[in-house]
Scaffold this motif. Structure first.
Motif, PDB file in Angstrom:
ATOM      1  N   HIS A  70       0.837  -1.207   0.000  1.00 22.35           N
ATOM      2  CA  HIS A  70       0.000   0.000   0.000  1.00 22.35           C
ATOM      3  C   HIS A  70       0.866   1.248   0.000  1.00 22.35           C
ATOM      4  N   ASP A  71       0.247   2.359  -0.402  1.00 18.08           N
ATOM      5  CA  ASP A  71       0.900   3.660  -0.309  1.00 18.08           C
ATOM      6  C   ASP A  71      -0.111   4.642   0.256  1.00 18.08           C
ATOM      7  N   ASP A  72       0.101   5.916   0.048  1.00 16.04           N
ATOM      8  CA  ASP A  72      -0.779   6.909   0.668  1.00 16.04           C
ATOM      9  C   ASP A  72      -2.193   6.911   0.100  1.00 16.04           C
ATOM     10  N   THR A  73      -2.376   6.393  -1.115  1.00 15.00           N
ATOM     11  CA  THR A  73      -3.686   6.494  -1.753  1.00 15.00           C
ATOM     12  C   THR A  73      -4.315   5.153  -2.116  1.00 15.00           C
ATOM     13  N   ASP A 105      -5.184  -2.613  -7.463  1.00 19.60           N
ATOM     14  CA  ASP A 105      -4.899  -1.485  -6.578  1.00 19.60           C
ATOM     15  C   ASP A 105      -6.192  -0.714  -6.356  1.00 19.60           C
ATOM     16  N   ARG A 126      -7.886   3.728  -1.220  1.00 22.34           N
ATOM     17  CA  ARG A 126      -7.927   3.414   0.208  1.00 22.34           C
ATOM     18  C   ARG A 126      -9.259   3.804   0.840  1.00 22.34           C
ATOM     19  N   TYR A 141      -1.071  -2.536   7.662  1.00 22.99           N
ATOM     20  CA  TYR A 141      -1.969  -1.483   7.206  1.00 22.99           C
ATOM     21  C   TYR A 141      -2.798  -1.017   8.398  1.00 22.99           C
TER      22      TYR A 141
END
Length: 204
Positions: free
Chosen positions: A26-29, A90, A93, A198
């Motif tokens: 995962h990343d920020d979005t 993907d 979030r 997460y």
């Protein structure tokens, strides 16, 4: 770094990993989940960048943030024709958090009556299930990985709103499987997606 670095067939798995914890790429979005499909569904999804027919919106669809749990479920893409193509999806979030916020366990609390459980299920379109995480040889580990079942209004949200990118990872699955079969576990481990804890904003 992350849960992927602890995965393998070891005598003493990392005891610092909580019994139930969401671990994912995962990343920020976005957050990455996995699904396995037949050729027709996979080809259509990859061509359109989202799930379209023959993907079914009328049945529950299960998404899995754990790569190795997906490999266990699909047998590295060799289990059957309906799971031969492994897709990495993907998700936005915010959509993933919506799913968690509108979820209930896949099994009732022992204190619930049948009618209470029926009402609870009908009010929540998402099911949460915790299953043993898997090692490189797909053996059960002493901590759990999350599975998320989407039904009802969650399915069109998933297909039309939350999906940001779909990538096929079947070749990666086959490559890792071949290394495991050859007992080249360090090389196989190095190819695993790096899944970090997460921090969900809702309790699951």
């Amino acid at each position: 770094m992350g849960a992927a670095s602890t995965r393998g067939d070891t005598a003493a798995p990392d005891q610092q990993i909580p019994y139930q914890q969401i671990r994912a790429v995962h990343d920020d979005t976005t957050i990455r989940v996995y699904q396995a499909y037949c050729d027709q569904i996979a080809d259509a999804a990859l061509a359109h960048g989202r799930f379209v027919a023959p993907f079914s919106r009328s049945r529950m669809t299960w998404i899995k943030p754990s790569f190795l749990w997906m490999m266990y479920r699909a047998g590295w893409g060799y289990k059957d024709d309906n799971q031969r193509r492994i897709l990495a999806i993907d998700l936005d979030r915010a959509g993933f958090e919506w799913a968690l916020a509108h979820s209930c366990p896949s099994h009732p609390d022992p204190s619930m009556s049948a009618s209470e459980w029926k009402r609870y299920k009908e009010a929540t379109p998402v099911r949460i299930q915790w299953d043993p995480e898997r090692s490189l040889r797909l053996g059960a580990l002493p901590y759990r990985a999350i599975q998320i079942g989407l039904s009802g209004e969650a399915v069109p949200r998933y297909a039309d709103q939350w999906t940001r990118r779909i990538e096929e990872v079947t070749p990666l699955a086959h490559r890792i499987h071949a290394l495991v079969q050859a007992d080249r576990l360090d090389e196989a481990k190095a190819l695993l997606p790096v899944e970090r804890p997460y921090a969900a904003t809702v309790e699951v």
